[in-house]
Each structure stands twice: as structure tokens, then as C-alpha cells.
Design an enzyme around this catalytic site. Sequence first.
Site, PDB file in Angstrom:
ATOM      1  N   HIS A 254      -9.349   1.362   5.134  1.00  0.00           N
ATOM      2  CA  HIS A 254      -8.064   1.496   5.812  1.00  0.00           C
ATOM      3  C   HIS A 254      -8.226   2.416   7.027  1.00  0.00           C
ATOM      4  CE1 HIS A 254      -3.901   2.556   6.614  1.00  0.00           C
ATOM      5  NE2 HIS A 254      -3.572   1.457   5.951  1.00  0.00           N
TER       6      HIS A 254
ATOM      7  N   GLU B 220      -4.966  -4.744  10.708  1.00  0.00           N
ATOM      8  CA  GLU B 220      -3.915  -3.747  10.880  1.00  0.00           C
ATOM      9  C   GLU B 220      -4.147  -3.011  12.195  1.00  0.00           C
ATOM     10  OE1 GLU B 220      -2.134  -2.625   6.773  1.00  0.00           O
ATOM     11  OE2 GLU B 220      -3.754  -1.243   7.213  1.00  0.00           O
TER      12      GLU B 220
ATOM     13  N   SER C 195       3.871  -2.111  10.197  1.00  0.00           N
ATOM     14  CA  SER C 195       5.323  -2.197  10.375  1.00  0.00           C
ATOM     15  C   SER C 195       5.905  -3.549   9.947  1.00  0.00           C
ATOM     16  CB  SER C 195       5.722  -1.863  11.816  1.00  0.00           C
ATOM     17  OG  SER C 195       5.364  -0.526  12.119  1.00  0.00           O
TER      18      SER C 195
ATOM     19  N   GLY D  93       3.024   2.358  10.758  1.00  0.00           N
ATOM     20  CA  GLY D  93       3.969   3.458  10.589  1.00  0.00           C
ATOM     21  C   GLY D  93       4.741   3.802  11.849  1.00  0.00           C
TER      22      GLY D  93
ATOM     23  N   LYS E 287       0.153   4.281  -0.219  1.00  0.00           N
ATOM     24  CA  LYS E 287      -0.444   5.474   0.411  1.00  0.00           C
ATOM     25  C   LYS E 287      -0.236   6.697  -0.487  1.00  0.00           C
ATOM     26  CE  LYS E 287       0.027   3.192   4.823  1.00  0.00           C
ATOM     27  NZ  LYS E 287       0.182   3.284   6.277  1.00  0.00           N
TER      28      LYS E 287
ATOM     29  N   GLU F 276      -6.513   4.731   8.132  1.00  0.00           N
ATOM     30  CA  GLU F 276      -6.265   6.154   7.865  1.00  0.00           C
ATOM     31  C   GLU F 276      -7.511   6.804   7.273  1.00  0.00           C
ATOM     32  OE1 GLU F 276      -2.676   5.483   5.666  1.00  0.00           O
ATOM     33  OE2 GLU F 276      -1.654   4.966   7.534  1.00  0.00           O
TER      34      GLU F 276
ATOM     35  N   ASN G 246       0.873  -1.176   0.000  1.00  0.00           N
ATOM     36  CA  ASN G 246       0.000   0.000   0.000  1.00  0.00           C
ATOM     37  C   ASN G 246       0.911   1.227   0.000  1.00  0.00           C
ATOM     38  OD1 ASN G 246      -1.771   2.062   0.475  1.00  0.00           O
ATOM     39  ND2 ASN G 246      -2.359   1.391   2.532  1.00  0.00           N
TER      40      ASN G 246
END
Length: 251
Positions: free
Chosen positions: A95, A167, A213, A173, A11, A97, A9
Amino acid sequence: MRTPLLAGNWKMHCTPTETAALIQELRASLGDYDQREVLVAPPFTALATAATELDGSGILLAGQDLHWEDSGAFTGEIAGPMLTAVGCSHAIIGHSERRQYFGETDGRVALKIRAALRNRLVPIVCVGETLEERESGQMTDVIERQVRGALGALDARSIGSSVLAYEPVWAIGTGRVATPDQAQEVHAAIRALLGEIADADAAASCRILYGGSVKPDNVDTLMAQPDIDGALVGGASLKAKDFARIVHFQS
Ligand code: 13P
């Protein structure tokens, strides 16, 4: 029985020019692989370039999101038929985010999954708890709400052919990866839940990826877990050699 899927991904990274360079480097680094699927999800503006660069590689292409309608007055949005037309086979949906920064709800995630399936795109549906939710003992409830909200109304066949990605938000991250045991525990719980929502066959065939990660130095132990069927990789997928090593996981 479940083919491992290693997905990058990207992003909000990479112009078309940078995308072409990264895919060329990735193809050179990857060499041969079999019995696994590889996928990249560049930003929308680089999908056409990516499709050209991926031609003949067998690497799959995904959008990072899609709208729940197939067309209409939705300024700034991208619809399923547009992803299919540019060569995507998959779409990432829900996701964290998008849930965190763009108000994505379980209801919208469910609509987007329907839009993906309607357009013959495999949905990669993301779920995961925040650190606060984990530490306050709400993890199981949150994951169950997200999985039921996303897939609860689908037939067993659609569920079996979909992809889920666990996730944990606190691992995205941050360099703080879930331990293989922590990830396996949640993956097994999700699979059991899929058995309840759908049936045993769907639960056994649905692939559940881990994301957060994932790096060359932790992918092997994660992939050794029985219910971890692949990885959804952020940062490390932007480095061709690291992503190639992740694809070539050994377990
Ligand atoms: P990182 O691998 O950068 O933690 O990102 C994970 C992720 O969000 C993939 O969708």
C-alpha cells in the site's frame, strides 16, 4: 468473467469492540448480493474478532500487510501463517502508505507476495503514482516499475489469480477521485503489461481494483469501466451504509 471485488481497507481504525459493531452493521446493511465478492481488512488486533463476526456471511477477510518470512525474530511483525490461522484469505501488500511512511520497496513487495502465495493468501498488490510523478510525466514508468517489481518473477498462473489495486496517491483520502477515464487508462495499461509479463490468460483473469476516494456517489461510473474490476475503499468502508452501497454498485 472477472468477479467484481469490493474491498474495505480499514487502515489504523477500529478496536475489536468497534470492529464487531461495524461488521454487525455492515451485515445488516448489505442484505443479499451475488456475483461479487466482499472483503474487509481490519487491523491485525481485530482480525480474530472480525473472523468470528463474519462467520457464515461469505465476506472475506484480509490482513493489511504481512512479513516476508513465515516466522522469526522480527519484533512487531505478522507472518503469513498467522493470517491464515486467524481466517484471512487475502493480504494487502505494498500500500502506498507503507511505501511512503515505512520504507516499503518494490523488492520487499515482491518478497511479501511470495510469502502470501506460499501461505495460500491471495495478494492484493497496490501500485500508484504520486501527483508529482503524474504531473512530471513519469506516471507510466512508475506504474510499470512497480508492477514489474512486484510480479515480474512470478509464473503466469500466480499472476492470473492475484489482485492488483491501482491507487493514485493523490486520490487517497483527499476526496479527489480519478475520473473514470483516467482510471480506465491506467487499468488498461496495467492489463497490457500483465500480458507482456505473463500471458493473455493471466492478464484477462487478474482483477485490477481502483482505490482512492471511492464513495457511493462515484462507484457506479468507475465500475462501468471495462478494466475496473472492483474497488479498494478506505474512508467509506468505515461507514456500513456507504460500504454497502458501494458493494451494490450499479453499472
Ligand atoms: P480512501 O478511500 O480513504 O481514499 O483510501 C483509499 C485507500 O487507500 C484504500 O486502500
